[in-house]
Design a protein around this motif. Structure first.
Motif, mmCIF file in Angstrom:
data_model
loop_
_atom_site.group_PDB
_atom_site.id
_atom_site.type_symbol
_atom_site.label_atom_id
_atom_site.label_comp_id
_atom_site.label_asym_id
_atom_site.label_seq_id
_atom_site.Cartn_x
_atom_site.Cartn_y
_atom_site.Cartn_z
ATOM 1 N N PRO A 53 0.804 -1.225 0.000
ATOM 2 C CA PRO A 53 0.000 0.000 0.000
ATOM 3 C C PRO A 53 0.837 1.276 0.000
ATOM 4 O O PRO A 53 1.996 1.266 0.416
ATOM 5 C CB PRO A 53 -0.823 -0.115 1.288
ATOM 6 N N LYS A 54 0.214 2.356 -0.481
ATOM 7 C CA LYS A 54 0.775 3.712 -0.430
ATOM 8 C C LYS A 54 2.119 3.838 -1.148
ATOM 9 O O LYS A 54 3.041 4.503 -0.676
ATOM 10 C CB LYS A 54 0.900 4.172 1.016
ATOM 11 N N MET A 55 2.202 3.238 -2.340
ATOM 12 C CA MET A 55 3.396 3.404 -3.153
ATOM 13 C C MET A 55 3.388 4.720 -3.921
ATOM 14 O O MET A 55 4.322 5.001 -4.681
ATOM 15 C CB MET A 55 3.554 2.216 -4.113
ATOM 16 N N ASP A 56 2.340 5.525 -3.742
ATOM 17 C CA ASP A 56 2.293 6.845 -4.366
ATOM 18 C C ASP A 56 3.483 7.699 -3.947
ATOM 19 O O ASP A 56 3.911 8.591 -4.680
ATOM 20 C CB ASP A 56 1.004 7.580 -3.972
ATOM 21 N N ASN A 57 4.000 7.465 -2.756
ATOM 22 C CA ASN A 57 5.139 8.208 -2.254
ATOM 23 C C ASN A 57 6.430 7.525 -2.702
ATOM 24 O O ASN A 57 6.670 6.355 -2.398
ATOM 25 C CB ASN A 57 5.080 8.279 -0.719
ATOM 26 N N ARG A 58 7.265 8.267 -3.417
ATOM 27 C CA ARG A 58 8.482 7.689 -3.986
ATOM 28 C C ARG A 58 9.418 7.149 -2.904
ATOM 29 O O ARG A 58 10.053 6.113 -3.101
ATOM 30 C CB ARG A 58 9.178 8.759 -4.819
ATOM 31 N N ALA A 59 9.503 7.812 -1.767
ATOM 32 C CA ALA A 59 10.349 7.326 -0.672
ATOM 33 C C ALA A 59 9.846 5.991 -0.143
ATOM 34 O O ALA A 59 10.632 5.100 0.188
ATOM 35 C CB ALA A 59 10.402 8.359 0.454
ATOM 36 N N LYS A 89 -0.293 -7.728 -14.027
ATOM 37 C CA LYS A 89 -1.733 -7.920 -14.209
ATOM 38 C C LYS A 89 -2.390 -8.662 -13.034
ATOM 39 O O LYS A 89 -3.594 -8.551 -12.816
ATOM 40 C CB LYS A 89 -2.006 -8.639 -15.532
ATOM 41 N N LYS A 90 -1.602 -9.404 -12.268
ATOM 42 C CA LYS A 90 -2.182 -10.126 -11.125
ATOM 43 C C LYS A 90 -2.621 -9.173 -10.021
ATOM 44 O O LYS A 90 -3.330 -9.580 -9.094
ATOM 45 C CB LYS A 90 -1.170 -11.137 -10.580
ATOM 46 N N TYR A 91 -2.207 -7.903 -10.113
ATOM 47 C CA TYR A 91 -2.584 -6.916 -9.101
ATOM 48 C C TYR A 91 -3.726 -6.011 -9.550
ATOM 49 O O TYR A 91 -4.032 -5.029 -8.879
ATOM 50 C CB TYR A 91 -1.383 -6.030 -8.753
ATOM 51 N N GLU A 92 -4.365 -6.326 -10.648
ATOM 52 C CA GLU A 92 -5.379 -5.433 -11.229
ATOM 53 C C GLU A 92 -6.510 -5.095 -10.267
ATOM 54 O O GLU A 92 -7.077 -4.009 -10.337
ATOM 55 C CB GLU A 92 -5.950 -6.060 -12.502
ATOM 56 N N ASN A 93 -6.844 -6.000 -9.375
ATOM 57 C CA ASN A 93 -7.980 -5.774 -8.471
ATOM 58 C C ASN A 93 -7.629 -4.986 -7.214
ATOM 59 O O ASN A 93 -8.522 -4.626 -6.439
ATOM 60 C CB ASN A 93 -8.596 -7.121 -8.058
ATOM 61 N N ILE A 94 -6.347 -4.708 -7.010
ATOM 62 C CA ILE A 94 -5.962 -4.023 -5.767
ATOM 63 C C ILE A 94 -5.278 -2.683 -6.018
ATOM 64 O O ILE A 94 -4.921 -1.998 -5.060
ATOM 65 C CB ILE A 94 -5.035 -4.913 -4.913
ATOM 66 N N THR A 95 -5.081 -2.308 -7.263
ATOM 67 C CA THR A 95 -4.403 -1.056 -7.554
ATOM 68 C C THR A 95 -4.835 -0.513 -8.904
ATOM 69 O O THR A 95 -5.336 -1.256 -9.750
ATOM 70 C CB THR A 95 -2.870 -1.241 -7.528
ATOM 71 N N GLU A 96 -4.644 0.773 -9.105
ATOM 72 C CA GLU A 96 -4.935 1.406 -10.396
ATOM 73 C C GLU A 96 -3.668 1.626 -11.218
ATOM 74 O O GLU A 96 -3.731 1.951 -12.401
ATOM 75 C CB GLU A 96 -5.640 2.743 -10.181
ATOM 76 N N GLY A 97 -2.517 1.457 -10.571
ATOM 77 C CA GLY A 97 -1.263 1.691 -11.273
ATOM 78 C C GLY A 97 -0.080 1.137 -10.515
ATOM 79 O O GLY A 97 -0.210 0.610 -9.402
ATOM 80 N N HIS A 98 1.100 1.271 -11.123
ATOM 81 C CA HIS A 98 2.300 0.638 -10.612
ATOM 82 C C HIS A 98 3.479 1.614 -10.708
ATOM 83 O O HIS A 98 3.648 2.290 -11.723
ATOM 84 C CB HIS A 98 2.603 -0.636 -11.398
ATOM 85 N N ALA A 200 -7.431 12.724 -0.843
ATOM 86 C CA ALA A 200 -6.134 12.069 -0.590
ATOM 87 C C ALA A 200 -6.117 10.636 -1.124
ATOM 88 O O ALA A 200 -5.655 9.694 -0.470
ATOM 89 C CB ALA A 200 -5.797 12.087 0.895
ATOM 90 N N LYS A 201 -6.630 10.465 -2.325
ATOM 91 C CA LYS A 201 -6.779 9.124 -2.897
ATOM 92 C C LYS A 201 -5.434 8.483 -3.226
ATOM 93 O O LYS A 201 -4.556 9.104 -3.812
ATOM 94 C CB LYS A 201 -7.634 9.199 -4.170
ATOM 95 N N THR A 202 -5.283 7.230 -2.832
ATOM 96 C CA THR A 202 -4.114 6.427 -3.192
ATOM 97 C C THR A 202 -4.458 5.567 -4.400
ATOM 98 O O THR A 202 -5.450 4.846 -4.397
ATOM 99 C CB THR A 202 -3.692 5.512 -2.025
ATOM 100 N N ILE A 203 -3.656 5.659 -5.461
ATOM 101 C CA ILE A 203 -3.935 4.857 -6.657
ATOM 102 C C ILE A 203 -2.825 3.859 -6.979
ATOM 103 O O ILE A 203 -2.997 2.999 -7.832
ATOM 104 C CB ILE A 203 -4.195 5.748 -7.891
ATOM 105 N N PHE A 204 -1.697 3.963 -6.263
ATOM 106 C CA PHE A 204 -0.590 3.048 -6.535
ATOM 107 C C PHE A 204 -0.355 2.144 -5.338
ATOM 108 O O PHE A 204 0.011 2.611 -4.251
ATOM 109 C CB PHE A 204 0.688 3.831 -6.856
ATOM 110 N N ASN A 205 -0.543 0.842 -5.551
ATOM 111 C CA ASN A 205 -0.350 -0.135 -4.478
ATOM 112 C C ASN A 205 0.581 -1.272 -4.918
ATOM 113 O O ASN A 205 0.477 -2.384 -4.413
ATOM 114 C CB ASN A 205 -1.686 -0.697 -4.009
#
Length: 214
Positions: A53-59, A89-98, A200-205
């Motif tokens: 979770p919360k990979m939106d933050n580069r750090a 593609k196996k993460y399609e249901n838990i994230t909007e991006g990578h 504060a939406k998180t889209i990268f998981n």
């Protein structure tokens, strides 16, 4: 005769070691590469993807890869890009991006802030299709990936105006490379997390990491 024999023996041993190189994880992608100066003479590279979770933050993304002794990484060619997208593609249901490696340099961010148009191409300095980016991963040639960015404007962009200072907008634009599942293309997203998005939406998981084989 001793020198030629030693040379042949050395080449044979090096070849054997190269053939025995294996990625430390069963689900890792093992890419064979042509060693060049641009990829730090890397012949073997292991790539793996992690749902977190919360990979939106580069750090945060750097920390997750670093935990495994790896770094953020990118594909070096179309074949690697296709293999990485297939693995994601196996993460399609838990994230909007990578999240992948690649960030516009501080120098170029400052330059874009001074320009009327955010991103420039065909420029000697800070070309968005060339030398505008910096990368954590020194073992992957970035020539391929920088040419895959389909737009000359950031995917995410906002301007904030402070009461009493309306003549000076505060610009925030996406400057970190990512893959969005909607089109499976490269995008430039916020590096500092989700604080600029509504709610504060998180889209990268998930994140893409790379390391040397064992």
């Amino acid at each position: 005769m001793l020198l030629p024999i030693l040379l042949v023996l050395s080449l044979t041993i090096n070849s054997a070691f190269s053939l025995n190189k294996k990625c430390p994880g069963k689900e890792m992608l093992h890419f064979k590469r042509t060693p060049t100066a641009k990829n730090n003479y890397t012949s073997d590279w292991c790539v793996f993807t992690i749902a977190f979770p919360k990979m939106d933050n580069r750090a945060n993304a750097r920390s997750v890869c670093g935990f495994f002794g790896a770094s953020l990484t990118i594909p070096e060619n179309q074949q690697e890009f296709d293999a990485i997208k297939k693995a994601l593609k196996k993460y399609e249901n838990i994230t909007e991006g990578h999240i992948i490696d690649g960030e516009i340099s501080p120098h170029c961010k400052a330059k874009y802030a001074r320009e009327k148009y955010l991103f420039m191409k065909n420029k000697k300095d800070c070309d968005i299709l060339g030398n505008a980016f910096i990368f954590d991963d020194v073992n992957t040639d970035p020539t391929f990936i920088v040419k895959q960015y389909p737009s000359l404007s950031p995917t995410e962009y906002t301007e904030e105006v402070i009461e009493g200072f309306k003549e000076i907008p505060l610009k925030m634009f996406g400057s970190c490379l990512s893959i969005i599942q909607e089109d499976w293309e490269l995008h430039l997203s916020y590096c500092e997390g989700n604080q600029r998005r509504p709610g504060a939406k998180t889209i990268f998981n998930s994140v893409v990491c790379g390391m040397f084989p064992e």
